[in-house]
Design an enzyme around this catalytic site. Sequence first.
Site, PDB file in Angstrom:
ATOM      1  N   ASN A   1     -10.108  -0.394  -0.327  1.00 38.70           N
ATOM      2  CA  ASN A   1      -8.639  -0.323  -0.252  1.00 38.70           C
ATOM      3  C   ASN A   1      -8.056  -0.796  -1.587  1.00 38.70           C
ATOM      4  O   ASN A   1      -8.158  -1.970  -1.929  1.00 38.70           O
ATOM      5  CB  ASN A   1      -8.170  -1.210   0.905  1.00 38.70           C
ATOM      6  CG  ASN A   1      -6.652  -1.207   1.081  1.00 38.70           C
ATOM      7  OD1 ASN A   1      -5.921  -0.667   0.251  1.00 38.70           O
ATOM      8  ND2 ASN A   1      -6.183  -1.821   2.152  1.00 38.70           N
TER       9      ASN A   1
ATOM     10  N   CYS B   1       0.817  -1.223   0.000  1.00 41.90           N
ATOM     11  CA  CYS B   1       0.000   0.000   0.000  1.00 41.90           C
ATOM     12  C   CYS B   1       0.849   1.272   0.000  1.00 41.90           C
ATOM     13  O   CYS B   1       0.350   2.359  -0.280  1.00 41.90           O
ATOM     14  CB  CYS B   1      -0.941   0.001   1.196  1.00 41.90           C
ATOM     15  SG  CYS B   1      -1.992  -1.444   1.228  1.00 41.90           S
TER      16      CYS B   1
ATOM     17  N   HIS C   1      -3.465   6.989   2.512  1.00 44.45           N
ATOM     18  CA  HIS C   1      -3.848   5.661   2.051  1.00 44.45           C
ATOM     19  C   HIS C   1      -5.119   5.291   2.808  1.00 44.45           C
ATOM     20  O   HIS C   1      -5.274   5.653   3.969  1.00 44.45           O
ATOM     21  CB  HIS C   1      -2.735   4.645   2.326  1.00 44.45           C
ATOM     22  CG  HIS C   1      -3.201   3.255   2.059  1.00 44.45           C
ATOM     23  ND1 HIS C   1      -3.706   2.896   0.834  1.00 44.45           N
ATOM     24  CD2 HIS C   1      -3.312   2.159   2.851  1.00 44.45           C
ATOM     25  CE1 HIS C   1      -4.086   1.633   0.885  1.00 44.45           C
ATOM     26  NE2 HIS C   1      -3.858   1.160   2.099  1.00 44.45           N
TER      27      HIS C   1
HETATM   28  O1  UT7 Z   1      -3.785  -1.570   3.495  1.00 44.49           O
HETATM   29  C1  UT7 Z   1      -2.839  -1.488   4.499  1.00 44.49           C
HETATM   30  C2  UT7 Z   1      -2.855  -2.591   5.454  1.00 44.49           C
HETATM   31  N1  UT7 Z   1      -4.147  -2.997   5.937  1.00 44.49           N
HETATM   32  C3  UT7 Z   1      -4.715  -2.396   6.992  1.00 44.49           C
HETATM   33  O2  UT7 Z   1      -4.245  -1.405   7.462  1.00 44.49           O
HETATM   34  C4  UT7 Z   1      -5.943  -3.058   7.605  1.00 44.49           C
HETATM   35  C5  UT7 Z   1      -5.848  -3.009   9.115  1.00 44.49           C
HETATM   36  N2  UT7 Z   1      -6.902  -3.727   9.791  1.00 44.49           N
HETATM   37  C6  UT7 Z   1      -8.216  -3.358   9.777  1.00 44.49           C
HETATM   38  O3  UT7 Z   1      -8.592  -2.439   9.085  1.00 44.49           O
HETATM   39  C7  UT7 Z   1      -9.172  -4.094  10.675  1.00 44.49           C
HETATM   40  O4  UT7 Z   1      -8.449  -4.910  11.584  1.00 44.49           O
HETATM   41  C8  UT7 Z   1     -10.224  -4.964   9.922  1.00 44.49           C
HETATM   42  C9  UT7 Z   1     -11.224  -4.066   9.194  1.00 44.49           C
HETATM   43  C10 UT7 Z   1      -9.529  -5.870   8.931  1.00 44.49           C
HETATM   44  C11 UT7 Z   1     -11.020  -5.808  10.912  1.00 44.49           C
HETATM   45  O5  UT7 Z   1     -11.647  -4.965  11.871  1.00 44.49           O
HETATM   46  P1  UT7 Z   1     -11.498  -5.274  13.428  1.00 44.49           P
HETATM   47  O6  UT7 Z   1     -12.290  -4.256  14.131  1.00 44.49           O
HETATM   48  O7  UT7 Z   1     -10.040  -5.370  13.740  1.00 44.49           O
HETATM   49  O8  UT7 Z   1     -12.219  -6.666  13.547  1.00 44.49           O
HETATM   50  P2  UT7 Z   1     -11.630  -8.054  14.088  1.00 44.49           P
HETATM   51  O9  UT7 Z   1     -10.735  -8.663  13.081  1.00 44.49           O
HETATM   52  O10 UT7 Z   1     -11.125  -7.876  15.483  1.00 44.49           O
HETATM   53  O11 UT7 Z   1     -12.962  -8.911  14.171  1.00 44.49           O
HETATM   54  C12 UT7 Z   1     -14.012  -8.581  15.090  1.00 44.49           C
HETATM   55  C13 UT7 Z   1     -15.159  -9.533  14.866  1.00 44.49           C
HETATM   56  C14 UT7 Z   1     -14.749 -11.006  14.846  1.00 44.49           C
HETATM   57  O12 UT7 Z   1     -15.785 -11.751  15.440  1.00 44.49           O
HETATM   58  P3  UT7 Z   1     -15.650 -12.270  16.971  1.00 44.49           P
HETATM   59  O13 UT7 Z   1     -14.420 -13.108  16.997  1.00 44.49           O
HETATM   60  O14 UT7 Z   1     -15.516 -11.010  17.800  1.00 44.49           O
HETATM   61  O15 UT7 Z   1     -16.924 -13.011  17.188  1.00 44.49           O
HETATM   62  C15 UT7 Z   1     -14.683 -11.344  13.391  1.00 44.49           C
HETATM   63  O16 UT7 Z   1     -14.913 -12.716  13.119  1.00 44.49           O
HETATM   64  O17 UT7 Z   1     -15.757  -9.296  13.572  1.00 44.49           O
HETATM   65  C16 UT7 Z   1     -15.833 -10.513  12.846  1.00 44.49           C
HETATM   66  N3  UT7 Z   1     -15.695 -10.194  11.413  1.00 44.49           N
HETATM   67  C17 UT7 Z   1     -16.763  -9.905  10.643  1.00 44.49           C
HETATM   68  N4  UT7 Z   1     -18.077  -9.830  10.911  1.00 44.49           N
HETATM   69  C18 UT7 Z   1     -18.891  -9.491   9.899  1.00 44.49           C
HETATM   70  C19 UT7 Z   1     -14.578 -10.116  10.684  1.00 44.49           C
HETATM   71  N5  UT7 Z   1     -14.877  -9.779   9.414  1.00 44.49           N
HETATM   72  C20 UT7 Z   1     -16.224  -9.631   9.377  1.00 44.49           C
HETATM   73  C21 UT7 Z   1     -17.130  -9.285   8.356  1.00 44.49           C
HETATM   74  N6  UT7 Z   1     -18.438  -9.215   8.659  1.00 44.49           N
HETATM   75  N7  UT7 Z   1     -16.726  -8.980   7.097  1.00 44.49           N
END
Ligand code: UT7
Length: 326
Positions: A283, A113, A253
């Site tokens: 993204n 990125c 970004h």
């Molecule tokens: O491009 C440069 C590099 N990339 C980034 O900078 C991305 C950085 N990371 C992020 O933007 C975030 O970590 C994400 C958007 C990828 C994820 O958001 P989060 O708030 O960190 O969510 P999480 O991974 O902690 O997941 C929270 C919950 C989980 O469920 P439980 O375990 O709490 O029951 C996931 O299974 O959300 C669940 N989950 C979803 N639920 C509905 C994960 N993806 C989804 C989804 N829809 N698409």
Amino acid sequence: MKQTKIISTGSYLPEKVLTNFDLEKIVDTTDEWITTRTGIKERHLAAENEATSDLVIKAAKIALERANLEAKDLDGIIVATITPDNTYPSTACWVEKGLGIKGIPVFDVSAACTGFVYALAIADSLIKTGTMKRILVAGAETLTKFTNWEDRSTCVLFGDGAGVVILEESDDESGILSTFWGADGNLGELLIQPAGGSKMPPTEETVKNKLHTVHMEGNKVFRWAVRYMQEAAEKALEKAGLTGEDIDLFIPHQANLRIIEQTVKYAKIDPKKTYIVIDKIANISAGTIPIALDMAVNEGKIKKGDILLFAAFGGGFTWGAATLRW
Ligand code: UT7
């Protein structure tokens, strides 16, 4: 020392749009989750017969026409991408062919990125040292071709598109004021396409296990992204003798709206002066900043003399930022 300025921009987004509601029918997700956790509402998807170079060529033709230039007027082409047409030749070679020219040096930059900021820093150096006079720099991806559509934690995040800028030696006050870039390869495993390279060449197993798609530990990446986006922005500002308050338009970004909000807060940039398009394009890795820049130009959001800041963070990990006077 010569100064480098952006003389033209162009971008291209593929026709097909996939909304969060469309995704609700593919994986166990909701528009509400995607919107509140990321800020994304929809993304563009490249067609089956559209490769990364095809997107760049379309964006490049727009930028050349706007600058009243022909492809033969370019001295070099740099394409930042992690979704190249092939491992080799480089995507930049296909772009050169597609623009109907030959003979000039062209190459790809792989910094995920942060790719566009890296390519910009390289082009800035090449122009400042007099090595080249006019360079086309692109950031472009077809990430949805490397997406695991069964993995809800990643498939909702990415989109396809290309943005380009044409850079040349500045003849006035406009130009790049500072660049800053860094990387930490120790954290590479946190955001990776595991298979397809020499570490894990393609086999039936790698395809079956979807190892040719993005694998990310989102939570951990998030924390590093906030830290390094902010640090990159602050270092680039400091090198130019500026503060966040001097910025007329911040084009970050766009991986997650929450990362941008925290960067803006810590780097003391006015949120109203931050250009956000993540809702419309998701993204696009190296493509995000140059596409957003072109959109801002098209909307008349940038006027001569404005101070701009770009900042990015990505796989590698890599990070970088640039300040410029428009
Ligand atoms: O491009 C440069 C590099 N990339 C980034 O900078 C991305 C950085 N990371 C992020 O933007 C975030 O970590 C994400 C958007 C990828 C994820 O958001 P989060 O708030 O960190 O969510 P999480 O991974 O902690 O997941 C929270 C919950 C989980 O469920 P439980 O375990 O709490 O029951 C996931 O299974 O959300 C669940 N989950 C979803 N639920 C509905 C994960 N993806 C989804 C989804 N829809 N698409």
